[in-house]
Design an enzyme around this catalytic site. Sequence first.
Site, short mmCIF file in Angstrom:
data_model
loop_
_atom_site.label_atom_id
_atom_site.label_comp_id
_atom_site.label_asym_id
_atom_site.label_seq_id
_atom_site.Cartn_x
_atom_site.Cartn_y
_atom_site.Cartn_z
CB THR A 148 -0.83 0.03 1.33
OG1 THR A 148 -1.39 1.32 1.28
CG2 THR A 148 -0.21 -0.24 2.51
CG ASP A 149 -1.11 4.96 -1.07
OD1 ASP A 149 -1.78 4.14 -0.07
OD2 ASP A 149 -1.74 5.84 -1.66
CD GLU A 150 -3.56 3.35 4.07
OE1 GLU A 150 -3.40 3.19 5.47
OE2 GLU A 150 -4.52 3.12 3.67
CE1 TYR A 173 -3.26 -2.79 5.69
CE2 TYR A 173 -3.41 -0.46 4.95
CZ TYR A 173 -3.23 -1.80 4.78
OH TYR A 173 -3.23 -2.13 3.24
CE LYS A 177 0.29 -4.87 2.89
NZ LYS A 177 -0.15 -6.22 2.55
P1 NAD Z 1 -9.37 -7.57 2.07
O1 NAD Z 1 -9.19 -7.44 3.66
O2 NAD Z 1 -10.57 -7.27 1.26
O3 NAD Z 1 -8.72 -9.24 1.86
C1 NAD Z 1 -7.72 -9.68 2.41
C2 NAD Z 1 -7.90 -11.21 2.35
O4 NAD Z 1 -6.60 -11.91 2.92
C3 NAD Z 1 -9.08 -11.76 3.16
O5 NAD Z 1 -9.77 -12.62 2.49
C4 NAD Z 1 -8.69 -12.15 4.49
O6 NAD Z 1 -9.18 -13.52 4.73
C5 NAD Z 1 -7.16 -12.88 3.90
N1 NAD Z 1 -6.17 -12.95 5.07
C6 NAD Z 1 -5.78 -12.19 5.94
N2 NAD Z 1 -5.06 -12.48 6.81
C7 NAD Z 1 -4.77 -13.97 6.27
C8 NAD Z 1 -3.91 -14.81 6.86
N3 NAD Z 1 -3.09 -14.86 8.06
N4 NAD Z 1 -3.95 -16.12 6.28
C9 NAD Z 1 -4.55 -16.14 5.28
N5 NAD Z 1 -5.43 -15.24 4.47
C10 NAD Z 1 -5.29 -14.19 5.24
O7 NAD Z 1 -8.06 -6.88 1.58
P2 NAD Z 1 -8.03 -6.01 0.10
O8 NAD Z 1 -8.49 -4.51 0.21
O9 NAD Z 1 -8.35 -6.95 -0.92
O10 NAD Z 1 -6.36 -5.77 0.02
C11 NAD Z 1 -5.51 -6.87 -0.44
C12 NAD Z 1 -4.13 -6.51 -0.36
O11 NAD Z 1 -4.04 -5.28 -1.06
C13 NAD Z 1 -3.68 -6.21 1.23
O12 NAD Z 1 -2.38 -6.69 1.39
C14 NAD Z 1 -3.69 -4.69 1.43
O13 NAD Z 1 -2.62 -4.44 1.98
C15 NAD Z 1 -3.30 -4.42 -0.27
N6 NAD Z 1 -3.88 -3.12 -0.59
C16 NAD Z 1 -5.29 -2.80 -0.27
C17 NAD Z 1 -5.52 -1.47 -0.87
C18 NAD Z 1 -7.02 -1.06 -0.60
O14 NAD Z 1 -7.54 -0.26 -0.98
N7 NAD Z 1 -8.04 -2.08 -0.31
C19 NAD Z 1 -4.59 -0.74 -1.35
C20 NAD Z 1 -3.40 -0.93 -1.55
C21 NAD Z 1 -2.81 -2.23 -1.26
#
Ligand code: NAD
Length: 365
Positions: A148-150, A173, A177
């Site tokens: 993430t950009d965070e 968070y 990350k």
């Molecule tokens: P989300 O919370 O919707 O999905 C995350 C998934 O990971 C869930 O299904 C959860 O069950 C699974 N998970 C979490 N911990 C786990 C573990 N210990 N073992 C197995 N599975 C596990 O998140 P998202 O929004 O789809 O984000 C996905 C990725 O992208 C993350 O790594 C997040 O940091 C990154 N990201 C998200 C955004 C955003 O805006 N949503 C932006 C940039 C980066």
Amino acid sequence: MRNILPDGITRVLVTGGAGFIGSALVRRLLRDSTSSVFNLDKLGYASDLSSIEHELNVLGAEAENRHQLLRVDLCNAEATQLAVQQADPDLVMHLAAESHVDRSIDGPGAFLDSNITGTFNLLQAVRQHFEHLPAERQSGFRLHHISTDEVFGSLGVGGRFSEATPYDPRSPYSATKAASDHLVNAWHHTYGLPVVLTNCSNNYGPWQFPEKLIPVVILKALASEPIPLYGDGGNVRDWLYVDDHVDALLLAACRGVIGSSYCVGGHGERTNKTVVETICDLLDQLRPSGSPHQRLITKVGDRPGHDRRYAIDPTKITSDLGWSPRHSFEDGLASTVDWAFNHLDWFTQVRKRAGYGGERIGTKA
Ligand code: NAD
């Protein structure tokens, strides 16, 4: 059949493939590649497989045979190792993480477990897998870590994050990350694991869990409940439509330079106030309610440690890999609001299963 993956990538392991972005990626891989997709997820509160089931109903048995769910918690090292062995991947795309800043304020421990220990366990398992691959498979192998950009902290009124920006995470968070990014880089430099990283801005789109800003606003507005606006509403996020992120992920995973990171953002900077007001205006057209939905907007106390502004400079991924977003913020938001309006039953089901009733989270600092 169309295959967006290079020859030689026939088995892809996606972690977090039941989450919002992971499921969009899995759907794309099933639709536009011929590879087997191993979907590793613990199936936590934020997981939902209905979008994948929906896609498989359209694609049919051939795609169904290529999708395999591995219900594994990355915190379990042994189960993670067995899952990696079973998937025997050519490419690993690591999205599994606890992802909601507000939840990280109330309960940071789960974020350390999944995002740090979980990433460590995955790296160890993938390293062992990589070291035992025959040379011809080793040469094409990659682990792509999705971040993430965070991790870069908070911007003032000017400037944008780039690959050269120093890390400065501010929430539990983003700190976890950042730690996972550092672990991935360390496994590259120390053990020679071929890795690529991406740091993306805020995503939105269909099938997003209903505690994130855009679905919260849509659901509160449609229920005629107060729509919470944190602080003065002036915090800025750089919004990107989820399918545009998936385009970037596939380019970085397949063509990114090993050991490199790429910042992903679509010039979608908007204040939270603008986002909330735009959604209200869109809902006025979809469901006129006599008086504008903006009347429901209610300022509430700010999120503790709320980063003021995020913005991405995507020059590197644009010039080196040819990525650019296909959706403007206005078009992407309009189609997301329209989708949500037509999938209210899905939100009800997901909220019920997760035991989440739309209440505010993240006030326990
Ligand atoms: P989300 O919370 O919707 O999905 C995350 C998934 O990971 C869930 O299904 C959860 O069950 C699974 N998970 C979490 N911990 C786990 C573990 N210990 N073992 C197995 N599975 C596990 O998140 P998202 O929004 O789809 O984000 C996905 C990725 O992208 C993350 O790594 C997040 O940091 C990154 N990201 C998200 C955004 C955003 O805006 N949503 C932006 C940039 C980066």
